[in-house]
Design a protein around this motif. Structure first.
Motif: not given
Ligand SMILES: Cc1cc2nc3c(=O)[nH]c(=O)nc-3n(C[C@H](O)[C@H](O)[C@H](O)COP(=O)(O)OP(=O)(O)OC[C@H]3O[C@@H](n4cnc5c(N)ncnc54)[C@H](O)[C@@H]3O)c2cc1C
Ligand SMILES: Cc1cc2nc3c(=O)[nH]c(=O)nc-3n(C[C@H](O)[C@H](O)[C@H](O)COP(=O)(O)OP(=O)(O)OC[C@H]3O[C@@H](n4cnc5c(N)ncnc54)[C@H](O)[C@@H]3O)c2cc1C
Lengths: 270, 342
Positions: A141-144, A176-179
């Motif tokens: 579910g991390f930003t790709q 992009g948002r972390l993580p």
């Protein structure tokens, strides 16, 4: 403090991989194993971020015991620790199963300290799929963020990373948002030569080894059994159609060549 | 592993229609051509999937290139491509309408999206295919692709999971003809999106043509090697590239000589390229160079040694001194390509 994980794959030097035309099998004997070149740039990127923002870099590889070599390479480049995922049960994993195993390992690391960034290469030079990075990002579910060619800024307080992505004839600047999970291209950085003390440290370092029992895995999702794709056959690429030597004096040859290229429409006639 | 979905009523062939700012990537049309043949072989429908904002005008185009049906999802959040909302939209459509085959272009966007979608669906994904056929007995999609930098071809199956997903290389499938009045069915699907789920914000997109860092995307590359002889002689190649709108490239020997910076290097330790035309000028054709360019559509070799290995991979070769051949080529291209005053 940034917690970073870099996925590094050991690959055969593909320039030397060939198909045996009689048996249609891969000739791997004597082919040197190297760190996937894109992954070396991923390690470099993580180490540079650590130098700038502070933090810790974990190099992670799935493969046979010899894959420890690429982890030592990562340690020599400045990674703080290395984890090798090795188990017979992992053999034959396609990209879906590989990303599952790597994501599970990252989840274990994440429980120690939350991971901010995961790095992968743009693609591995053997499998050439570019699918493992997106697979891991999706599972975690991390930003790709794929095809990163520059990292402009990381803001831990605001919780974002700004990168430049290399697209077809374009550069996209994106926040992009972390993580987040980044896959990287070679333009991202120049590799450093490891210093002698770093190499000695890397040679002496212990590499943590995890088998399937160290990860919370569903056995039906790993290895051949857990891989929806299967290779039916491999074969040598068809030989390039026989070339034509265009004879004549430079001018005559040039005229003939241009006529052929224009006729093939590979070079547009205006 | 997610449940076996091979025999659970998944039917039809889908093509993801890649568009950026309303402009469709040509590979999407190529895939409609390939998809039409697969659908006909299976006796099923061909559908295009169109995601975006203000893209309804493209629906007739998708029909014209061969689709029986178009699934259309429009939302402001889909205005720019971003992985998360695009993946969610595509996953939802697949779950609801259950195609047996889903094809995307092997572009940076297609690869970014397909990897996420296949993972959500728990199905197989074959990368960068150059040939797709149906096994008439099993009705399985036979997906053939290069691996190991083009040294190996592999045929991949996805036996028990649906959809069978593949990305396909641009410019390998023929462009189908456009049938002006062809009409099909339109299925509009509404989904709720919110901006926060995108997780990313696109700040700026910068167009950069003809730069060395884009060598792997260049359509025409004029590459020089040690045989070029000097930095001054590279001007001859630069002029040729200029006439053709191409990009310069180099062998490692030319980079080591300092004639071009390292980002121009083609080969194993440089960039792998696949242009429409690759000019190898004064390059001998060492294996480390060949792996980086041998899948170019057309290779033109210019070398004064008729025994140089580069001629073995060249589509066309001219044996001669590059200092004469290259200017002659430039002049002839200029004559053919640049409309003169009369
Ligand atoms: C000829 C051939 C064709 C294949 N075709 C397909 C196919 O079409 N679809 C498919 O699903 N599988 C395919 N496979 C299997 C695939 O190569 C393996 O699943 C492999 O584990 C990962 O894929 P990749 O090498 O393409 O990696 P990529 O997805 O290209 O790798 C991207 C990045 O992920 C990370 N990474 C990948 N593997 C590892 C690892 N073991 N350890 C640490 N980091 C890693 C690295 O950072 C790497 O740079 C094929 C295998 C062969 C031999
Ligand atoms: C691990 C490793 C990685 C490598 N990676 C790469 C890589 O990524 N890319 C790469 O390119 N190389 C790479 N190399 C180097 C490679 O092995 C060759 O040395 C290199 O490609 C040779 O470059 P060249 O063809 O320009 O030079 P040469 O082999 O010297 O060839 C020059 C050619 O120019 C011709 N010539 C000379 N004068 C003229 C003239 N007046 N007119 C016409 N023709 C003329 C000659 O006949 C000759 O064929 C690598 C090597 C190793 C060991």
């Amino acid at each position: 403090m940034l917690q970073m994980v870099v996925c590094v794959k050991q690959v055969p030097d593909t320039a030397e991989v060939r198909i045996d035309p009689r048996t249609n099998t891969l000739v791997r004997a004597g082919v040197p194993a190297i760190i996937n070149p894109f992954d070396a740039h991923a390690v470099e990127a993580a180490v540079r971020l650590k130098e700038k923002y502070g933090g810790r870099v974990t190099a992670l590889s799935m493969g046979p015991p010899q894959a420890a070599e690429v982890l030592r390479r990562a340690l020599g480049m400045g990674a703080d620790r290395a984890i090798l995922l090795t188990d017979r049960a992992f053999a034959g994993s396609d990209t879906l199963a590989t990303s599952y195993i790597l994501a599970r390992a990252i989840e274990v690391i994440n429980r120690e300290t939350p991971v901010d960034l995961v790095f992968c290469g743009k693609q591995a030079i053997d499998g050439d799929t570019a699918q493992v990075g997106p697979g891991i990002a999706t599972r975690l579910g991390f930003t790709q963020l794929t095809y990163c060619m520059a990292i402009d800024a990381v803001d831990l307080e605001q919780g974002y990373i700004q990168v430049q992505r290399k697209l077809e004839g374009k550069r996209e600047i994106i926040r992009g948002r972390l993580p987040a999970l980044l896959t990287v291209v070679k333009d991202l950085n120049e590799l450093r030569y490891p210093s002698l003390p770093a190499l000695i440290r890397a040679a002496r370092a212990t590499i943590t080894t995890w088998s399937k029992d160290n990860l919370d895995l569903d056995p039906a999702q790993i290895g051949l059994k857990g891989s929806p794709t299967s290779v039916r056959r491999i074969f040598a690429p068809p030989a390039r159609p026989g070339g034509e030597i265009i004879p004549g004096e430079p001018r005559a040859a040039a005229v003939a060549l241009v006529a052929r290229l224009v006729q093939m429409k590979v070079i547009a006639d205006k | 592993m997610p449940a076996d979905t091979a025999n659970t009523g998944y039917r039809g062939v889908w093509v993801f229609i890649e568009q950026v700012g309303g402009e469709v990537a040509p590979v999407s049309w190529e895939l409609l051509g390939a998809g039409r043949q697969l659908a006909d072989a299976l006796g099923v429908e061909l559908a295009g999937v169109l995601l975006g904002q203000g893209v309804a005008g493209l629906v007739t185009e998708v029909w014209a290139y061969g689709a029986d049906k178009v699934y259309l999802v429009e939302d402001p959040v889909l205005g720019f491509y971003r992985t998360a909302p695009y993946a969610r939209a595509l996953v939802r459509l697949v779950k609801q309408y259950q195609p047996e085959i889903l094809l995307l272009g092997a572009t940076s966007l297609g690869r970014d999206l397909s990897g996420a979608v296949a993972t959500f669906l728990g199905t197989g994904l074959t990368a960068d295919c150059t040939s797709l056929t149906i096994d008439p007995e099993t009705r399985l999609l036979e997906q053939t692709r290069p691996a190991f930098g083009g040294n190996v071809m592999a045929t991949i199956l996805c036996r028990r999971h649906r959809p069978q997903m593949a990305t396909v290389r641009p410019r390998v499938m023929p462009m189908p003809s456009r049938q002006e009045d062809r009409r099909g069915e339109l299925v509009r699907v509404d989904m709720a999106f919110n901006e926060a789920e995108a997780r990313v914000e696109v700040i700026e997109v910068i167009e950069e043509k003809n730069k060395a860092v884009y060598l792997d995307r260049a359509e025409i590359i004029v590459a020089g090697g040690r045989g070029v002889g000097s930095k001054e002689n590279f001007r001859l190649l630069e002029e040729l590239a200029g006439v053709l709108g191409g990009t310069l490239g180099a062998s490692r020997a030319a980079v080591e000589a300092g004639w071009l910076p390292p980002e121009y290097q083609v080969g194993q330790t440089g960039t792998t390229v696949r242009p429409k035309v690759y000019f190898a000028i004064g390059i001998s054709g060492a294996v480390q160079h060949l792996v980086g360019m041998q899948t170019s559509d057309v290779i033109v070799a210019i070398n004064n040694d008729s025994q140089a290995p580069i001629f073995k991979v060249a589509t066309y070769g001219i044996v001669g001194d590059l200092r004469q051949v290259v200017p002659a080529l430039t002049a002839e291209f200029r004559r053919q390509l640049v409309p003169g005053p009369g």
